[in-house]
Scaffold this motif. Structure first.
Motif, mmCIF file in Angstrom:
data_model
loop_
_atom_site.group_PDB
_atom_site.id
_atom_site.type_symbol
_atom_site.label_atom_id
_atom_site.label_comp_id
_atom_site.label_asym_id
_atom_site.label_seq_id
_atom_site.Cartn_x
_atom_site.Cartn_y
_atom_site.Cartn_z
ATOM 1 N N GLY A 43 -6.627 -39.264 -37.605
ATOM 2 C CA GLY A 43 -7.229 -38.887 -39.042
ATOM 3 C C GLY A 43 -6.981 -37.568 -39.296
ATOM 4 O O GLY A 43 -6.894 -37.507 -40.462
ATOM 5 N N ARG A 44 -6.944 -36.738 -38.533
ATOM 6 C CA ARG A 44 -6.546 -35.345 -38.764
ATOM 7 C C ARG A 44 -5.117 -35.330 -39.438
ATOM 8 O O ARG A 44 -4.844 -34.533 -40.311
ATOM 9 C CB ARG A 44 -6.566 -34.365 -37.480
ATOM 10 C CG ARG A 44 -6.379 -32.846 -37.974
ATOM 11 C CD ARG A 44 -6.497 -31.877 -36.710
ATOM 12 N NE ARG A 44 -5.627 -32.531 -35.680
ATOM 13 C CZ ARG A 44 -5.544 -31.990 -34.315
ATOM 14 N NH1 ARG A 44 -6.509 -31.111 -33.979
ATOM 15 N NH2 ARG A 44 -4.784 -32.553 -33.607
ATOM 16 N N ALA A 45 -4.176 -35.949 -38.576
ATOM 17 C CA ALA A 45 -2.876 -35.843 -39.147
ATOM 18 C C ALA A 45 -2.656 -36.654 -40.756
ATOM 19 O O ALA A 45 -1.836 -36.141 -41.331
ATOM 20 C CB ALA A 45 -2.098 -37.090 -38.269
ATOM 21 N N GLU A 46 -3.599 -37.732 -40.885
ATOM 22 C CA GLU A 46 -3.602 -38.155 -42.173
ATOM 23 C C GLU A 46 -4.003 -37.176 -43.012
ATOM 24 O O GLU A 46 -3.495 -36.981 -44.241
ATOM 25 C CB GLU A 46 -4.310 -39.563 -42.312
ATOM 26 C CG GLU A 46 -4.491 -40.157 -43.536
ATOM 27 C CD GLU A 46 -3.070 -40.498 -44.278
ATOM 28 O OE1 GLU A 46 -3.097 -40.511 -45.533
ATOM 29 O OE2 GLU A 46 -1.957 -40.744 -43.531
ATOM 30 N N ALA A 47 -5.099 -36.438 -42.648
ATOM 31 C CA ALA A 47 -5.562 -35.356 -43.711
ATOM 32 C C ALA A 47 -4.641 -34.363 -44.050
ATOM 33 O O ALA A 47 -4.291 -33.885 -45.136
ATOM 34 C CB ALA A 47 -6.744 -34.778 -43.154
ATOM 35 N N ARG A 48 -3.720 -33.889 -42.941
ATOM 36 C CA ARG A 48 -2.828 -32.863 -42.949
ATOM 37 C C ARG A 48 -1.819 -33.507 -43.868
ATOM 38 O O ARG A 48 -1.211 -32.654 -44.712
ATOM 39 C CB ARG A 48 -2.358 -32.371 -41.600
ATOM 40 C CG ARG A 48 -3.264 -31.757 -40.895
ATOM 41 C CD ARG A 48 -2.590 -31.093 -39.542
ATOM 42 N NE ARG A 48 -3.642 -30.157 -39.119
ATOM 43 C CZ ARG A 48 -3.553 -30.072 -37.708
ATOM 44 N NH1 ARG A 48 -2.623 -30.357 -36.916
ATOM 45 N NH2 ARG A 48 -4.366 -29.018 -37.139
ATOM 46 N N ARG A 49 -1.274 -34.790 -43.705
ATOM 47 C CA ARG A 49 -0.178 -35.040 -44.514
ATOM 48 C C ARG A 49 -0.467 -35.047 -46.165
ATOM 49 O O ARG A 49 0.264 -35.032 -46.886
ATOM 50 C CB ARG A 49 -0.031 -36.811 -44.143
ATOM 51 C CG ARG A 49 1.459 -37.474 -44.984
ATOM 52 C CD ARG A 49 1.280 -38.768 -44.873
ATOM 53 N NE ARG A 49 0.102 -39.529 -45.446
ATOM 54 C CZ ARG A 49 -0.122 -39.647 -46.674
ATOM 55 N NH1 ARG A 49 0.801 -39.274 -47.619
ATOM 56 N NH2 ARG A 49 -1.140 -40.099 -47.094
ATOM 57 N N GLU A 50 -1.855 -35.445 -46.374
ATOM 58 C CA GLU A 50 -2.079 -35.241 -47.637
ATOM 59 C C GLU A 50 -1.962 -33.979 -48.285
ATOM 60 O O GLU A 50 -1.808 -33.550 -49.488
ATOM 61 C CB GLU A 50 -3.708 -35.779 -47.895
ATOM 62 C CG GLU A 50 -4.064 -37.117 -47.718
ATOM 63 C CD GLU A 50 -5.443 -37.427 -48.160
ATOM 64 O OE1 GLU A 50 -6.243 -36.391 -48.050
ATOM 65 O OE2 GLU A 50 -5.505 -38.620 -48.130
ATOM 66 N N ARG A 51 -1.971 -32.794 -47.414
ATOM 67 C CA ARG A 51 -2.136 -31.544 -47.886
ATOM 68 C C ARG A 51 -0.557 -31.095 -48.228
ATOM 69 O O ARG A 51 -0.276 -29.930 -48.563
ATOM 70 C CB ARG A 51 -2.597 -30.598 -46.903
ATOM 71 C CG ARG A 51 -3.927 -30.816 -46.470
ATOM 72 C CD ARG A 51 -4.895 -30.131 -47.597
ATOM 73 N NE ARG A 51 -4.759 -28.462 -47.611
ATOM 74 C CZ ARG A 51 -5.282 -27.814 -48.221
ATOM 75 N NH1 ARG A 51 -6.391 -28.197 -49.027
ATOM 76 N NH2 ARG A 51 -4.991 -26.469 -48.537
ATOM 77 N N THR A 52 0.333 -32.037 -47.591
ATOM 78 C CA THR A 52 1.725 -31.813 -47.774
ATOM 79 C C THR A 52 2.535 -32.651 -48.531
ATOM 80 O O THR A 52 3.731 -32.662 -48.642
ATOM 81 C CB THR A 52 2.649 -31.512 -46.430
ATOM 82 O OG1 THR A 52 2.283 -32.830 -45.716
ATOM 83 C CG2 THR A 52 1.887 -30.614 -45.624
ATOM 84 N N ALA A 53 1.888 -33.518 -49.392
ATOM 85 C CA ALA A 53 2.501 -33.886 -50.535
ATOM 86 C C ALA A 53 2.937 -33.483 -51.753
ATOM 87 O O ALA A 53 2.006 -32.676 -52.079
ATOM 88 C CB ALA A 53 1.564 -35.584 -50.754
ATOM 89 N N PRO A 54 4.023 -33.766 -52.208
ATOM 90 C CA PRO A 54 4.275 -33.088 -53.401
ATOM 91 C C PRO A 54 3.259 -33.454 -54.606
ATOM 92 O O PRO A 54 2.605 -34.455 -54.565
ATOM 93 C CB PRO A 54 5.696 -33.808 -54.164
ATOM 94 C CG PRO A 54 6.179 -34.335 -52.905
ATOM 95 C CD PRO A 54 4.878 -34.795 -52.016
ATOM 96 N N PRO A 55 3.103 -32.621 -55.653
ATOM 97 C CA PRO A 55 3.604 -31.443 -55.964
ATOM 98 C C PRO A 55 3.170 -29.996 -55.137
ATOM 99 O O PRO A 55 3.406 -28.894 -55.405
ATOM 100 C CB PRO A 55 3.210 -31.398 -57.316
ATOM 101 C CG PRO A 55 1.822 -31.944 -57.583
ATOM 102 C CD PRO A 55 1.832 -32.964 -56.524
ATOM 103 N N LEU A 56 2.527 -30.298 -54.089
ATOM 104 C CA LEU A 56 2.032 -29.301 -53.272
ATOM 105 C C LEU A 56 3.128 -28.418 -52.729
ATOM 106 O O LEU A 56 4.284 -29.281 -52.103
ATOM 107 C CB LEU A 56 1.065 -29.616 -52.197
ATOM 108 C CG LEU A 56 -0.150 -30.229 -52.821
ATOM 109 C CD1 LEU A 56 -1.057 -30.875 -51.623
ATOM 110 C CD2 LEU A 56 -0.876 -29.354 -53.412
ATOM 111 N N ALA A 57 3.228 -27.196 -52.297
ATOM 112 C CA ALA A 57 4.458 -26.561 -52.038
ATOM 113 C C ALA A 57 4.767 -26.806 -50.487
ATOM 114 O O ALA A 57 5.849 -26.733 -50.061
ATOM 115 C CB ALA A 57 4.080 -24.837 -52.229
ATOM 116 N N GLY A 58 3.780 -27.348 -49.870
ATOM 117 C CA GLY A 58 4.099 -27.631 -48.291
ATOM 118 C C GLY A 58 4.644 -28.813 -47.915
ATOM 119 O O GLY A 58 5.113 -29.130 -46.895
#
Length: 194
Positions: free
Chosen positions: A110-125
């Protein structure tokens, strides 16, 4: 409130059962509900997790050769996702609290999915592959199927909208430049390379 007979021998799970049931009472008193039973059960689990008791519900998840048990209406990975969102918001690390190995693994997924969301464009990560796809789609003025963002303003796009990875509020920012966006609902500051 009565607790099922099976919890006489599973006392460590009584806290999870009580957290779920007490959250039902809280939501009822606040007048928060959905029309259907299934939706209300999911609301109850998400609320219990957000209020800090989610790790208890997830820790009651067991799957081994002897028993299989899951409390609540979210899947273990969904509980892990909600816990990861809460941990991010409150600066917590619930990993030491788990006694169930499979519950811990569900939290990690679940944490991996939440982190994946934080690195989806247009986010700089976002990673280089996602960035190239995003730039190509922005030049065309339309996002591909399943993209977590949408463009507007023609080709090339002049604006992009996407969901805040913390609260899911839809945000709109100008496309084609690097900037910081602040969510008006949760206050999260997002580094964007739109």
């Amino acid at each position: 409130m009565e607790v099922h007979e099976r919890f006489r021998t599973r006392r460590r799970d009584i806290g999870a059962v009580l957290a779920h049931e007490i959250t039902h009472v809280l939501l009822h008193r606040l007048g928060l509900c959905f029309p259907g039973t299934a939706e209300n059960e999911i609301l109850t689990d998400v609320t219990a997790a957000y209020l800090g008791a989610g790790w208890l519900l997830l820790d009651a998840y067991r799957e081994d050769g002897v028993e299989r048990q899951r409390l609540g209406y979210l899947t273990p990975e969904e509980f892990g996702y909600v816990l990861a969102k809460r941990a991010e918001l409150f600066g917590e690390d619930p990993s030491p609290w788990f006694t169930s190995h499979v519950a811990y693994e569900a939290w990690v997924r679940g944490r991996a999915e939440a982190r994946r969301e934080r690195t989806a464009p247009p986010l700089a990560g976002a990673g280089p592959v996602e960035r190239r796809r995003y730039a190509w789609e922005r030049r065309r003025g339309r996002a591909g199927e399943g993209a977590p963002y949408a463009f507007d303003g023609g080709a090339p796009a002049t604006g992009v909208s996407f969901s805040c990875p913390v609260c899911r509020r839809r945000l709109r920012i100008p496309a084609g430049r690097t900037l910081r966006a602040r969510c008006g609902v949760c206050g999260t500051v997002l580094e964007c390379a739109a």
